[in-house]
Scaffold this motif. Structure first.
Motif, PDB file in Angstrom:
ATOM      1  N   CYS A  65      53.532  78.382  29.789  1.00 13.06           N
ATOM      2  CA  CYS A  65      53.735  79.801  30.065  1.00 13.06           C
ATOM      3  C   CYS A  65      52.540  80.365  30.817  1.00 13.06           C
ATOM      4  O   CYS A  65      52.682  81.158  31.752  1.00 13.06           O
ATOM      5  N   ARG A  66      51.347  79.961  30.397  1.00 13.29           N
ATOM      6  CA  ARG A  66      50.165  80.504  31.068  1.00 13.29           C
ATOM      7  C   ARG A  66      50.108  80.035  32.521  1.00 13.29           C
ATOM      8  O   ARG A  66      49.542  80.695  33.382  1.00 13.29           O
ATOM      9  N   ALA A  67      50.713  78.867  32.786  1.00 13.72           N
ATOM     10  CA  ALA A  67      50.730  78.383  34.163  1.00 13.72           C
ATOM     11  C   ALA A  67      51.827  79.055  34.977  1.00 13.72           C
ATOM     12  O   ALA A  67      51.728  79.136  36.187  1.00 13.72           O
ATOM     13  N   ALA A  68      52.882  79.523  34.303  1.00  7.15           N
ATOM     14  CA  ALA A  68      54.064  79.954  35.053  1.00  7.15           C
ATOM     15  C   ALA A  68      54.308  81.462  35.061  1.00  7.15           C
ATOM     16  O   ALA A  68      54.959  81.971  35.957  1.00  7.15           O
ATOM     17  N   PHE A  69      53.819  82.165  34.062  1.00  4.67           N
ATOM     18  CA  PHE A  69      54.144  83.590  33.946  1.00  4.67           C
ATOM     19  C   PHE A  69      53.601  84.395  35.121  1.00  4.67           C
ATOM     20  O   PHE A  69      52.593  84.045  35.731  1.00  4.67           O
ATOM     21  N   SER A  70      54.280  85.519  35.360  1.00 10.64           N
ATOM     22  CA  SER A  70      53.762  86.461  36.355  1.00 10.64           C
ATOM     23  C   SER A  70      52.499  87.109  35.790  1.00 10.64           C
ATOM     24  O   SER A  70      52.255  87.059  34.586  1.00 10.64           O
ATOM     25  N   GLU A  71      51.724  87.729  36.669  1.00  9.98           N
ATOM     26  CA  GLU A  71      50.510  88.418  36.219  1.00  9.98           C
ATOM     27  C   GLU A  71      50.839  89.408  35.107  1.00  9.98           C
ATOM     28  O   GLU A  71      50.109  89.540  34.123  1.00  9.98           O
ATOM     29  N   ALA A  72      51.968  90.096  35.268  1.00  2.71           N
ATOM     30  CA  ALA A  72      52.319  91.140  34.314  1.00  2.71           C
ATOM     31  C   ALA A  72      52.590  90.551  32.930  1.00  2.71           C
ATOM     32  O   ALA A  72      52.125  91.076  31.916  1.00  2.71           O
ATOM     33  N   ALA A  73      53.317  89.453  32.889  1.00  2.00           N
ATOM     34  CA  ALA A  73      53.670  88.872  31.593  1.00  2.00           C
ATOM     35  C   ALA A  73      52.486  88.156  30.961  1.00  2.00           C
ATOM     36  O   ALA A  73      52.447  87.922  29.756  1.00  2.00           O
ATOM     37  N   LEU A  74      51.535  87.796  31.797  1.00  2.45           N
ATOM     38  CA  LEU A  74      50.362  87.075  31.305  1.00  2.45           C
ATOM     39  C   LEU A  74      49.512  87.956  30.388  1.00  2.45           C
ATOM     40  O   LEU A  74      48.844  87.464  29.485  1.00  2.45           O
ATOM     41  N   GLU A  75      49.572  89.251  30.631  1.00  3.11           N
ATOM     42  CA  GLU A  75      48.730  90.149  29.831  1.00  3.11           C
ATOM     43  C   GLU A  75      49.054  90.028  28.356  1.00  3.11           C
ATOM     44  O   GLU A  75      48.171  90.017  27.508  1.00  3.11           O
ATOM     45  N   TRP A  76      50.332  89.963  28.060  1.00  2.00           N
ATOM     46  CA  TRP A  76      50.745  89.839  26.666  1.00  2.00           C
ATOM     47  C   TRP A  76      50.271  88.508  26.094  1.00  2.00           C
ATOM     48  O   TRP A  76      49.701  88.446  25.004  1.00  2.00           O
ATOM     49  N   LEU A  77      50.491  87.449  26.856  1.00  4.36           N
ATOM     50  CA  LEU A  77      50.083  86.137  26.355  1.00  4.36           C
ATOM     51  C   LEU A  77      48.584  86.141  26.033  1.00  4.36           C
ATOM     52  O   LEU A  77      48.159  85.682  24.969  1.00  4.36           O
ATOM     53  N   ASP A  78      47.807  86.694  26.947  1.00  5.69           N
ATOM     54  CA  ASP A  78      46.362  86.676  26.728  1.00  5.69           C
ATOM     55  C   ASP A  78      45.914  87.620  25.617  1.00  5.69           C
ATOM     56  O   ASP A  78      44.849  87.440  25.030  1.00  5.69           O
TER      57      ASP A  78
END
Lengths: 708, 787
Positions: free
Chosen positions: A133-146
């Motif tokens: 997910c961290r490799a594939a998510f858009s910048e926007a969705a990455l915020e939640w993951l991080d």
């Protein structure tokens, strides 16, 4: 620019704080990049191009929710056993505001498919999903993951704010977010009208009451109150906008964890504004043992931009001396040292506790204001030792150790927080307590790699703790007693039962303690004095020496006569004196140049004073006690010693103006005298005693004393 | 392009002495993203010569050729290819300087000449860490410069891609992010290998692989084709055994048995430890004079020893008992050597293919042997620990493939015909937000630095660079910098982080400028000082924990001192320079450097900001603290000074940073200096950043105390405090007024420094890459003016 005060976004509960950040974040990102925000009186202020109505209008009509998906969690809506309808509602919607969310859901599904994950991933699979997910998510969705997960190479660690990776017990944040978004935006299929959504929004930002939905806010709003019992959860009610905005706000606290990779693998340490629990300073009844973590959320009073806030969160840390704050205690210390970003006016502290079912609750634990506290320097001087001790205390140590250490931690917190002399004194008492308790099970402490505090200068502690009481003065005078050369035990060894080993290192591992730990403070000091004479005498075989004796210690901070008199008269809180001395004795006094304060003029104590003169003489004519005196005093033979001392003074050329017989009518207790005679008096005050209590004559024997 | 084609053919012939292959010609015409040609087909030459042509003749390629290789052994070899081509073309060394980056480089280096044509050759660790602003073995204060220069005007070559690990995806992401965030001068990337896993190069920010260039039909039909069919018979030696010691014995026996006199054998192991153990056993068994020579080759040697071992390994073998080279993966890639016997452990199939490329390379032996040392790893149910550093699944699939090959021949064409599954797992992915974090190099004083190693290497391959010095057994925890100068490159050895952690070790404390032995986590890439008496290294074995005899120290060629937070390395130079003069000199240099480098794709105003910043960069040196320091060094006359003729001054305020005073003065004089309002923020940022110490945030140093002469409540940071006054002074932009400094900008709120700096970083017209490029240009100008 309009300035809005959002009454629904207060610093407490956690939900309020996060909502405030959420409103700010979406406004600055999506409506007005120049927006600024600040806290005042516990309320959130927003300054932007939007007024109250255009703000609501923006949120209801134009706001595009940040994608929040967690395909690594069971319950996230991506797996057969999950509640899938919220995500499907979003997927099925053609609303342009949900483009990013739909994209994120599609990306998540693609990641799961590429890894062949079809049901709730196990531990190993979870890590693979997260990486992908961290490799594939858009910048926007990455915020939640991080924000929810800090990915290191071998493990994923979870900042406590968002449970374990966006999952709190059985509550999945992302799935509930999708459901809340549908309702808050009154999407088709949510069966909600725009009017209802508008009412909720008004309630969320203004704090007005509104009809609630059946939904949980997880620990964002849970506290320790019985209403929020785990069983009541199923019927919890909430406002969808609350959850949407709070989760938007939580994204601001995205770990920015790249900064911290490789340093620690603990979620509590890598997440911004997060610390390990310190069992102290809570106003609530929640037991400290269950503490998962603490959140120290910054409050500021200047108008800041989102950039600044993001930068602040990216740093997200406080510094104690040269290291990063890791515990609540560290945080409060860092605040005192101003080791926090400039411009933060206070921190709102929340304790995150874990309860049955692994769900959390966030208990408000008070607000800590930022201002310099001189106390900080004192704590800094024992930083490493304290850190080791606290770690030991959290491990599997004997219960007595753990509880003493916990009390010390609480005292340290209180001291770091208010820096008053009173708090410092409490801390010193606890410090002494810990030392004694550790020395009691010395082998255990030693085996755990603990050794007594060493090399810590007393001055910062004296500066911090001097509360102006006579007890403090007397305790310092006792604690400061030391020898100029090493070799003999220090006063702390008599007090606590530690010992210096052959290599010169002080250790807890001691077979035989020097002084019994008598309950009565005065008896204890008297025994100490007597024992000390034995030890000091034992170091020499000289006949003359045995005859003349020595002072119990080479040096020490002199006690003003007035304070010594009060102690000798038994007018003080002896228990407290010993408790303080137990703590104060752990520091180094060789370089202390700080005179002790004196006040008042208590009535003379002739017996004590005559003995004190016989104990030390005057600078021009030093004297020393005979070896047996202290022991005899401690045993109650006051008159014998007094007569002996009278004789000795006379021979030394100080002819007392009163005889022992005169004084025999009101003899004080021998133990008290022995304890009081430990104190060293100032040169000029002994001189004055010599002048008022004796008549000086030239005596042939005068040389005897000098040679001593 | 026939015209270009013949001109290039001539150029190539001059550079190499032979005609280019088709693919080599094609490379100069149209740069691909991926170059996929077999080992030994001249790809290094092709990549270097085509750049030389495009740069030197056509002037179209970026100024810097950045050649990144997975192993140190390949670095020197590649640098030699480059210098050979340059020499044959009759180019002078200063026309195209070749810099080898391996850590411990001197401060006067490639960074000083961003406008020149340069070839940088280094390991991926060294180069990629610099491109990520966390240069291994590089002063932290130089990080922004390397970041700025390596992400502009550079053609990156990543060779031997199959050995890159996580760096593969990182390099692709970096290229993608450069495109998205914008660069000051064009950058290009080429990935080269015999076998490229294309999917691994398609990443979220660079989703399209781009052109792939391979051998043409004509190439395959020509001399290159012979290599593709060269035969090697595969035999299997069962060396599986319960104990490690027995396996070592069995391997040694099998190798000695298969070795033929007067030939070269190469034995390849997956770990340095196993290679060392087998080499030791072979040395023990080959004491006799007629026995073959044994040479051990791996990555953990000092440069001098490594070169010597490599020379021995590559020396022609004629007659005698021959040579056995015991090696690790270092031999897998790019090393131009061939053998009659190639023995290898079970390894991932892509590695096996590479290793087999070292056997009967040009078909020179009639009977060449591949000896498969089957120690049990890769068999179903084998101990997963045996597989390390590889994944058991990869060894299992390689095992199956090897079983098919046993008894037959393994020519490159046969191998190419096999499809063997290999796992490709996502490691850490460098994302935009990670890059922005990395851009912030502000000294994180509590040791919480971004660790870039996850983006560069697998965890089990992380190294520190150690060097040995004679240190007393009872040496204190803290060693002053004066006792221990910085290590020279020739002293440094790579050693696994885990091996070093157990020893007494000192690392550089840049805050106080001293070597300190602390129980902190060692950072990969960090330089670590060890006591020579405790052993750990010799010239034959390389780094080994088990060696306990004194390590012979190597004297560094250049004695220099590591940089500390409070240092001003170029303030104590050879001459006294007045402040006004230094500002003029830097202003002129900045104009010249910016003109020569010609940043494009940047607003004019931003480029002009460099010179403006240069004109004002040191105005903070007019601060009384700075002037008092220089005043104590006997200046020739009164006045404001920028540089002294000698070193040794200490500021009366610890941590004092003049560049912070400069930036604050600039803010205080807002409107009084001829700087367009649009570029004020940029100019102050560049001024503050010109020593790499004050960039995105302004914070006091840890344990910094308010200067005693300052009022209670005065804000302070880095030796500068509210109320400090600067006198009027002359600058190339005219008179600069007397000002009083105000640190309000270190707080949150309207005038916050962090806000302005972050906006520059996130400005679409600037962005992190362009911004740091401008920073680098100013610093270069300052260095030159100070020279």
């Amino acid at each position: 620019m309009p300035e809005l005060r959002l009454a629904g976004c207060r610093t407490r509960p956690l939900l309020g704080y996060l909502k405030a950040l959420g409103v700010f974040r979406v406004v600055a990102r999506q409506a007005d990049p120049q927006a600024r925000a600040r806290w005042f009186d516990g309320n959130f202020g927003l300054s932007s191009a939007l007024d109250r109505d255009t703000l609501c209008d923006f949120l209801l009509e134009r706001y595009a929710p940040t994608p929040i998906v967690s395909p690594w969690n069971g319950g996230s809506g991506f797996f057969p056993k999950d509640r899938t309808e919220p995500i499907e509602t979003v997927e099925g919607s053609r609303d342009a505001r949900l483009t990013d969310m739909r994209q994120a859901i599609a990306d998540a599904r693609r990641v799961l498919a590429s890894l062949g994950v079809v049901e709730k991933p196990d531990r190993a699979a979870k890590l693979r999903v997260l990486r992908a997910c961290r490799a594939a998510f858009s910048e926007a969705a990455l915020e939640w993951l991080d924000a929810a997960v800090v990915l290191t190479e071998d493990v994923a660690v979870y900042p406590p704010l968002l449970g374990s990776g966006g999952n709190d017990g059985r509550f999945d944040f992302s799935n509930n977010y999708a459901a809340a978004v549908a309702k808050a935006l009154a999407l088709e299929g949510s069966r909600k009208t725009k009017d209802v959504a508008a009412t909720w929004l008004a309630a969320a930002i203004d704090g007005d009451p509104a009809p609630l939905e059946k939904m949980s806010m997880a620990h964002f709003r849970r506290d320790a109150s019985p209403v929020n019992s785990p069983l009541g959860e199923m019927d919890a009610l909430g406002n969808p906008w609350d959850l949407v905005l709070a989760l938007e706000g939580s994204l601001l606290l995205a770990a920015g964890a790249a900064r911290r990779y490789g340093v620690s693998l603990e979620g509590t340490v890598v997440a911004p504004f997060t610390a390990r629990s310190t069992a102290a300073g809570y106003g609530s009844a929640v037991g400290a043992e269950k503490g998962r973590a603490e959140l120290w959320l910054p409050l500021w009073s200047a108008w800041v931009t989102l950039f600044e806030l993001e930068a602040l969160a990216r740093e997200g840390r406080a510094q104690v001396g040269r290291r990063t704050a890791r515990t609540g205690l560290d945080f409060v210390r860092a605040i005192g040292e101003l080791g926090v970003a400039r411009g933060i006016s206070a921190f709102e502290r929340f304790a995150v506790h874990e309860r049955a079912g692994q769900s959390s609750l966030a208990v408000p634990a008070g607000r800590v204001r930022v201002h310099p506290r001189p106390a900080a320097a004192a704590l800094q001087s024992i930083d490493g030792w304290l850190d080791r001790l606290l770690r030991y205390g959290r491990g599997g140590c004997p219960a007595a150790h753990a509880s003493a250490i916990r009390r010390l931690e609480a005292a340290a917190f209180a001291f770091a927080d208010d820096a008053s002399a009173t708090a410092a004194c409490v801390f010193l008492e606890r410090l002494g307590e810990v030392e004694t308790v550790l020395a009691k099970a010395g082998r255990v402490a030693d085996g755990a790699g603990l050794s007594p505090l060493r090399g810590v200068q007393a001055t910062p502690w004296l500066d911090a703790a001097d509360d102006g009481t006579v007890e403090f003065t007397v305790a310092t005078a006792i604690a400061s007693l030391h020898d100029r050369s090493s070799g003999r035990p220090g006063i702390r060894d008599y007090l606590h039962g530690t010992e210096v080993d052959e290599r010169g290192y002080r250790t807890y591992a001691v077979e035989n303690r020097r002084v019994p730990r008598l309950a009565a403070p005065v008896a204890r000091l008297a025994a100490l004095h007597a024992r000390r004479h034995v030890d000091a005498g034992g170091s020499t075989t000289s006949e003359a020496h045995r005859e003349t004796g020595t002072l119990p210690f080479d040096a020490g901070t002199p006690c003003p006569l007035a304070e010594a008199r009060s102690f000798a008269a038994g007018q003080l809180d002896d228990e407290r004196i010993v408790r303080l001395a137990l703590g104060l004795s752990l520091f180094e006094y060789a370089r202390v140049r700080r005179p002790l304060r004196t006040q008042g003029a208590p009535p003379p104590q002739p017996v004590y004073e005559l003995l004190a003169l016989a104990w030390a003489g005057i600078p021009a004519r030093p004297l020393a006690p005979r070896p047996g005196w202290a022991a005899r005093l401690a045993a109650g033979a006051v008159l014998t010693v007094l007569e002996d001392a009278h004789l000795r003074l006379t021979m030394a050329g100080f002819v007392p103006l009163v005889t022992p017989g005169d004084l025999a009518v009101l003899l004080p207790s021998g133990q008290r005298l022995a304890a009081s005679l430990l104190l060293r008096l100032r040169d000029e005050e002994r001189e004055r005693l010599a002048n008022t209590l004796t008549k000086r004559v030239q005596n042939d024997n005068a040389t005897e004393g000098v040679s001593a | 392009m026939p015209v270009m084609s013949s001109a290039y053919e001539e150029f190539f012939r001059r550079a190499t002495g032979r005609r280019p292959y088709d693919y080599q010609r094609e490379l100069a015409a149209d740069l691909p993203s991926v170059l996929e040609v077999p080992t030994g087909s001249g790809k290094t030459q092709a990549l270097i010569v085509s750049w030389l042509y495009q740069r030197h003749v056509l002037g179209t390629a970026p100024r810097r050729l950045v050649y990144a290789l997975p192993m140190r052994t390949l670095v020197e070899q590649t640098a030699e290819v480059a210098s050979a081509a340059r020499d044959r073309l009759g180019l002078a060394a200063e026309d195209v300087p070749i810099h080898v980056l391996m850590g411990g480089e001197s401060p006067t280096d490639w960074r000083e000449h961003p406008e020149r044509n340069q070839i940088l050759v280094g390991t991926i660790d060294m180069l990629l860490s610099r491109a990520l602003a966390r240069g291994y073995g590089e002063s932290r204060f130089q990080w922004p410069v390397s970041f700025g220069l390596l992400n502009a005007d550079s053609r990156w070559i990543f060779d031997e891609v199959q050995l890159m690990g996580p760096a593969r995806a990182t390099s692709a992401q970096l290229e993608g992010l450069r495109t998205k965030l914008g660069v000051a001068r064009p950058c290009e990337t080429v990935w080269a290998s015999a076998t490229v896993d294309r999917a691994a190069l398609e990443t979220v920010d660079r989703p399209v692989l781009g052109d792939v260039l391979g051998l043409s039909e004509a190439d395959r039909a020509g001399p290159l084709g012979e290599r593709l069919v060269a035969t090697k018979r595969v035999r299997r030696a069962d060396v599986s055994s319960a104990s490690a010691a027995e396996r070592v014995t069995a391997i040694a026996e099998a190798v000695l048995d298969a070795h033929e006199p007067a030939s070269r054998s190469i034995v390849v192991f997956n770990t340095v430890e196993r290679a060392q153990a087998v080499a030791r056993e072979l040395w023990r068994r080959t004491q006799a004079s007629e026995a073959p020579r044994i040479v051990l080759l791996h990555s953990r040697f000092r440069p001098g020893d490594r070169a010597a071992r490599m020379a021995e390994a590559l020396a022609p073998v004629s007659g005698g008992a021959g040579l056995i080279v015991v090696a690790t993966q270092v031999i897998e890639a790019g090393v131009d050597v061939s053998s009659r016997l190639l023995a290898t452990e079970t390894a991932p199939f892509s590695s096996i293919v590479q290793r087999l490329g070292r056997c009967n390379r040009e078909g020179e032996y009639d009977e060449a042997i591949v000896l498969w040392l089957d120690s049990g790893s890769g068999r179903p149910g084998a101990d997963a620990k045996l597989a390390l550093p590889y994944r058991p699944e990869d060894l299992e699939s390689a095992y199956e493939a090897l079983e098919q090959l046993v008894g037959g021949s393994a020519s490159p064409d046969t191998l190419a015909g096999l499809t063997v599954r290999e796992t490709s797992e996502h490691g850490a992915t460098l994302r935009r937000r990670d890059l922005l974090d990395l851009f912030d190099t502000s000294p994180d004083l509590s040791g919480l630095d971004v660790d870039v190693s996850q983006f560069i290497r697998e965890a089990n391959e992380r190294n520190v660079s150690v060097f040995f010095r004679a240190i007393a057994a009872d040496a204190p925890r803290v060693l002053p910098a004066s006792d221990q100068p910085s290590p020279g490159r020739e002293e440094l050895v790579d050693a696994p982080v885990g091996d070093v952690r157990e020893r007494r070790a000192w690392t550089w404390d840049y805050l106080d400028g001293r070597w300190i032995s602390a129980p902190v986590r060692l950072r990969p890439g960090e330089m670590v000082l060890l006591d020579a008496a405790e052993g750990g290294y010799d010239e034959w074995m390389g780094w080994s924990r088990s060696l306990s005899t004194l390590v012979a120290p190597v004297a560094p060629a250049v004695v220099r001192r590591e940089e500390a937070m409070g240092d001003d390395p170029r303030t104590g130079e050879a001459r006294w320079v007045s402040l006004a003069k230094h500002l003029v000199e830097t202003y002129d240099q900045a104009g010249a450097v910016t003109h020569a480098c010609a940043p494009y794709d940047l607003p004019e105003i931003a480029v002009a900001a460099v010179a403006k910043a240069a004109a004002l960069h040191d105005i903070g040196k007019a601060h009384p603290v700075f002037q008092a320091t220089l005043g104590a060094l006997d200046p020739p006359h009164d006045g404001l000074w920028a540089k002294s003729a000698r070193r040794g001054g200490r500021h009366r305020r610890r941590h004092f940073r003049h560049e912070l005073a400069s930036a604050l003065a600039l803010r205080a004089a807002e409107g009084a200096v001829p700087i367009p309002p649009d570029s004020e923020a940029l100019v102050s940022y560049l001024v503050a950043a010109h020593h790499g110490r004050v960039r995105l945030s302004i914070r006091p140093a840890p344990e910094e105390e308010r200067p005693p002469e300052c009022a209670d409540g005065a804000r302070f940071a880095l030796g500068v405090a509210d109320g400090d006054a600067l006198p009027e002074l002359d600058t190339p932009l005219g008179a600069f007024p007397a000002v009083t400094l105000d640190l309000a900008c270190m707080e949150l709120g309207e005038s916050s420094w962090a806000d302005k700096a972050c906006r520059l970083r996130d400005d679409e017209a600037l962005g992190p890459f362009r911004l740091s490029y401008l920073e680098a240009l100013l610093r270069v100008a300052d260095w030159r003016a100070s020279a």
